[in-house]
Design an enzyme around this catalytic site. Structure first.
Site, PDB file in Angstrom:
ATOM      1  N   ILE A   1     -19.454  -0.533  -1.991  1.00 21.94           N
ATOM      2  CA  ILE A   1     -19.060  -1.290  -0.810  1.00 21.94           C
ATOM      3  C   ILE A   1     -18.691  -0.302   0.298  1.00 21.94           C
ATOM      4  O   ILE A   1     -17.972   0.677   0.039  1.00 21.94           O
ATOM      5  CB  ILE A   1     -17.825  -2.187  -1.123  1.00 21.94           C
TER       6      ILE A   1
ATOM      7  N   THR B   1     -16.645   1.174   2.523  1.00 19.81           N
ATOM      8  CA  THR B   1     -15.219   1.269   2.891  1.00 19.81           C
ATOM      9  C   THR B   1     -14.884   2.757   3.029  1.00 19.81           C
ATOM     10  O   THR B   1     -15.680   3.612   2.620  1.00 19.81           O
ATOM     11  CB  THR B   1     -14.299   0.689   1.785  1.00 19.81           C
TER      12      THR B   1
ATOM     13  N   TYR C   1     -12.782   7.367 -13.762  1.00 21.95           N
ATOM     14  CA  TYR C   1     -12.925   6.099 -13.022  1.00 21.95           C
ATOM     15  C   TYR C   1     -13.565   5.041 -13.917  1.00 21.95           C
ATOM     16  O   TYR C   1     -13.093   3.902 -13.991  1.00 21.95           O
ATOM     17  CB  TYR C   1     -13.785   6.352 -11.776  1.00 21.95           C
TER      18      TYR C   1
ATOM     19  N   ASP D   1       0.858  -1.194   0.000  1.00 21.98           N
ATOM     20  CA  ASP D   1       0.000   0.000   0.000  1.00 21.98           C
ATOM     21  C   ASP D   1       0.890   1.239   0.000  1.00 21.98           C
ATOM     22  O   ASP D   1       2.094   1.139   0.248  1.00 21.98           O
ATOM     23  CB  ASP D   1      -0.892   0.018   1.258  1.00 21.98           C
TER      24      ASP D   1
HETATM   25  P1  NAP Z   1      -9.997   2.130   0.287  1.00 18.86           P
HETATM   26  O1  NAP Z   1     -10.625   1.668   1.562  1.00 18.86           O
HETATM   27  O2  NAP Z   1      -9.759   3.578   0.060  1.00 18.86           O
HETATM   28  O3  NAP Z   1      -8.622   1.306   0.109  1.00 18.86           O
HETATM   29  C1  NAP Z   1      -7.768   1.537  -0.969  1.00 18.86           C
HETATM   30  C2  NAP Z   1      -6.334   1.471  -0.479  1.00 18.86           C
HETATM   31  O4  NAP Z   1      -5.472   1.664  -1.617  1.00 18.86           O
HETATM   32  C3  NAP Z   1      -6.002   2.560   0.529  1.00 18.86           C
HETATM   33  O5  NAP Z   1      -5.224   2.053   1.590  1.00 18.86           O
HETATM   34  C4  NAP Z   1      -5.217   3.550  -0.320  1.00 18.86           C
HETATM   35  O6  NAP Z   1      -4.335   4.338   0.442  1.00 18.86           O
HETATM   36  C5  NAP Z   1      -4.478   2.622  -1.250  1.00 18.86           C
HETATM   37  N1  NAP Z   1      -3.931   3.302  -2.416  1.00 18.86           N
HETATM   38  C6  NAP Z   1      -4.356   4.451  -3.006  1.00 18.86           C
HETATM   39  N2  NAP Z   1      -3.550   4.783  -4.018  1.00 18.86           N
HETATM   40  C7  NAP Z   1      -2.586   3.833  -4.071  1.00 18.86           C
HETATM   41  C8  NAP Z   1      -1.451   3.645  -4.891  1.00 18.86           C
HETATM   42  N3  NAP Z   1      -1.130   4.530  -5.855  1.00 18.86           N
HETATM   43  N4  NAP Z   1      -0.661   2.568  -4.680  1.00 18.86           N
HETATM   44  C9  NAP Z   1      -0.949   1.689  -3.681  1.00 18.86           C
HETATM   45  N5  NAP Z   1      -2.003   1.831  -2.858  1.00 18.86           N
HETATM   46  C10 NAP Z   1      -2.817   2.891  -3.054  1.00 18.86           C
HETATM   47  O7  NAP Z   1     -10.861   1.658  -0.978  1.00 18.86           O
HETATM   48  P2  NAP Z   1     -11.693   0.321  -1.286  1.00 18.86           P
HETATM   49  O8  NAP Z   1     -13.107   0.706  -1.344  1.00 18.86           O
HETATM   50  O9  NAP Z   1     -11.248  -0.790  -0.433  1.00 18.86           O
HETATM   51  O10 NAP Z   1     -11.228   0.100  -2.801  1.00 18.86           O
HETATM   52  C11 NAP Z   1     -10.376  -0.954  -3.194  1.00 18.86           C
HETATM   53  C12 NAP Z   1     -10.583  -1.206  -4.675  1.00 18.86           C
HETATM   54  O11 NAP Z   1     -11.954  -1.569  -4.904  1.00 18.86           O
HETATM   55  C13 NAP Z   1     -10.320  -0.001  -5.590  1.00 18.86           C
HETATM   56  O12 NAP Z   1      -9.699  -0.437  -6.767  1.00 18.86           O
HETATM   57  C14 NAP Z   1     -11.719   0.515  -5.890  1.00 18.86           C
HETATM   58  O13 NAP Z   1     -11.780   1.207  -7.111  1.00 18.86           O
HETATM   59  C15 NAP Z   1     -12.478  -0.790  -5.942  1.00 18.86           C
HETATM   60  N6  NAP Z   1     -13.927  -0.628  -5.759  1.00 18.86           N
HETATM   61  C16 NAP Z   1     -14.420  -0.069  -4.610  1.00 18.86           C
HETATM   62  C17 NAP Z   1     -15.798   0.091  -4.487  1.00 18.86           C
HETATM   63  C18 NAP Z   1     -16.417   0.702  -3.259  1.00 18.86           C
HETATM   64  O14 NAP Z   1     -17.606   1.063  -3.326  1.00 18.86           O
HETATM   65  N7  NAP Z   1     -15.718   0.832  -2.150  1.00 18.86           N
HETATM   66  C19 NAP Z   1     -16.644  -0.316  -5.526  1.00 18.86           C
HETATM   67  C20 NAP Z   1     -16.096  -0.897  -6.671  1.00 18.86           C
HETATM   68  C21 NAP Z   1     -14.720  -1.042  -6.776  1.00 18.86           C
HETATM   69  P3  NAP Z   1      -4.838   5.831   0.895  1.00 18.86           P
HETATM   70  O15 NAP Z   1      -6.134   5.633   1.638  1.00 18.86           O
HETATM   71  O16 NAP Z   1      -3.719   6.323   1.743  1.00 18.86           O
HETATM   72  O17 NAP Z   1      -5.039   6.584  -0.384  1.00 18.86           O
END
Ligand code: NAP
Length: 250
Positions: free
Chosen positions: A188, A190, A155, A36
């Site tokens: 989701i 998060t 996105y 991360d």
């Molecule tokens: P999250 O809780 O924000 O977790 C994402 C993590 O990735 C955070 O720890 C973030 O760090 C880190 N990150 C950001 N930029 C990065 C980089 N350049 N290199 C390495 N790590 C990086 O988000 P999440 O909801 O779990 O999302 C995870 C994945 O699921 C993403 O690809 C997102 O697009 C996808 N997704 C999420 C949803 C949703 O509704 N949550 C829906 C569909 C798809 P920082 O917080 O410090 O930036």
């Protein structure tokens, strides 16, 4: 997936979906390398897994930097000697603006992390897996890898790209025993969407997009990633699996 020798990388593993995926790999007896940009939360997440009896280490890597991705895979090979599974999950929500108002920097940032980041990870993971007699890669797309969403052009474009990249790579490496699939979560709960959830009107509007009548949980996405990684999915490659409470069926 019970061999203690199996090794997984999860990117974006400090938080949300990636953290749940790392925890589930560890529960399956897989040694997991969490990666991360958030060193503090990533180190904590790895420590929590170790306290629960799993094998976990943290490595700092920004997936938008090819050298970080190369070093992340080199770290795994140096410490574990093999790579079996990868969940390329790191991503950001990015700038929210209609297309004509989206800044060039906002467009470039989201493509760099959400799309190029997955290419850079696979570029170095695939040769490592070929040395370990194959493996399974799960790339994190989204429902927005299949349909549009106003105000999220960057996105949406990046996530559609993730699905296409997954298909192309799956075709290339299927004969060599690497299965590559994409997962498409609905909304989701998060940290990525907590701001939206805190606004009651927006939250109700988001919930209404999911026929199941609620937002998803990280663990529900992790379950699909684990299944796609496992031998149970031995005939599944080049696929896109939604985990979206019915969002795409509307
Ligand atoms: P999250 O809780 O924000 O977790 C994402 C993590 O990735 C955070 O720890 C973030 O760090 C880190 N990150 C950001 N930029 C990065 C980089 N350049 N290199 C390495 N790590 C990086 O988000 P999440 O909801 O779990 O999302 C995870 C994945 O699921 C993403 O690809 C997102 O697009 C996808 N997704 C999420 C949803 C949703 O509704 N949550 C829906 C569909 C798809 P920082 O917080 O410090 O930036």
């Amino acid at each position: 997936m019970n061999s203690p020798q199996k090794v997984a990388i999860v990117t974006g593993a400090a938080s949300g979906i990636g953290k749940s995926v790392a925890e589930r790999y560890a529960q399956e007896g897989v040694a997991v390398v969490l990666s991360d940009v958030n060193q503090e939360l990533g180190t904590q997440a790895a420590e929590q897994i170790r306290q629960a009896g799993g094998q976990a280490t943290f490595v700092l890597a920004d997936v938008s930097r090819p050298t970080d991705c190369e070093q992340m895979v080199a770290f795994v090979l140096e410490h574990h000697g093999r790579l079996d599974y990868a969940c390329n999950n790191a991503g950001i929500g990015g700038e929210q603006n209609h297309t004509a108002d989206l800044s060039i920097e906002g467009w470039q940032q989201i493509l760099a992390i959400n799309l190029s980041g997955i290419f850079y990870c696979m570029k170095y993971q695939i040769p490592a897996m070929l040395k370990s007699d194959g493996g399974a890669i799960v790339n994190m797309a989204s429902i927005l890898g299949q349909v549009g969403f106003a105000g999220a052009a960057g996105y949406v474009a990046a996530k559609h790209g993730v699905v296409g990249l997954t298909q192309a790579a799956a075709l290339e490496y299927a004969p060599q025993g690497i299965r590559i699939n994409a997962v498409g979560p609905g909304f989701i709960s998060t940290p990525m969407i907590h701001e939206l959830e805190e606004n009651p009107e927006l939250n109700s509007a988001l919930v209404a997009l999911h026929p199941i009548g609620r937002l998803g949980r990280s663990e529900e996405v992790a379950e699909l990633v684990i299944w796609l990684s496992s031998e149970k999915a031995s005939f599944v490659t080049g696929a896109y699996y939604p985990v979206d409470g019915g969002y795409l069926a509307r």
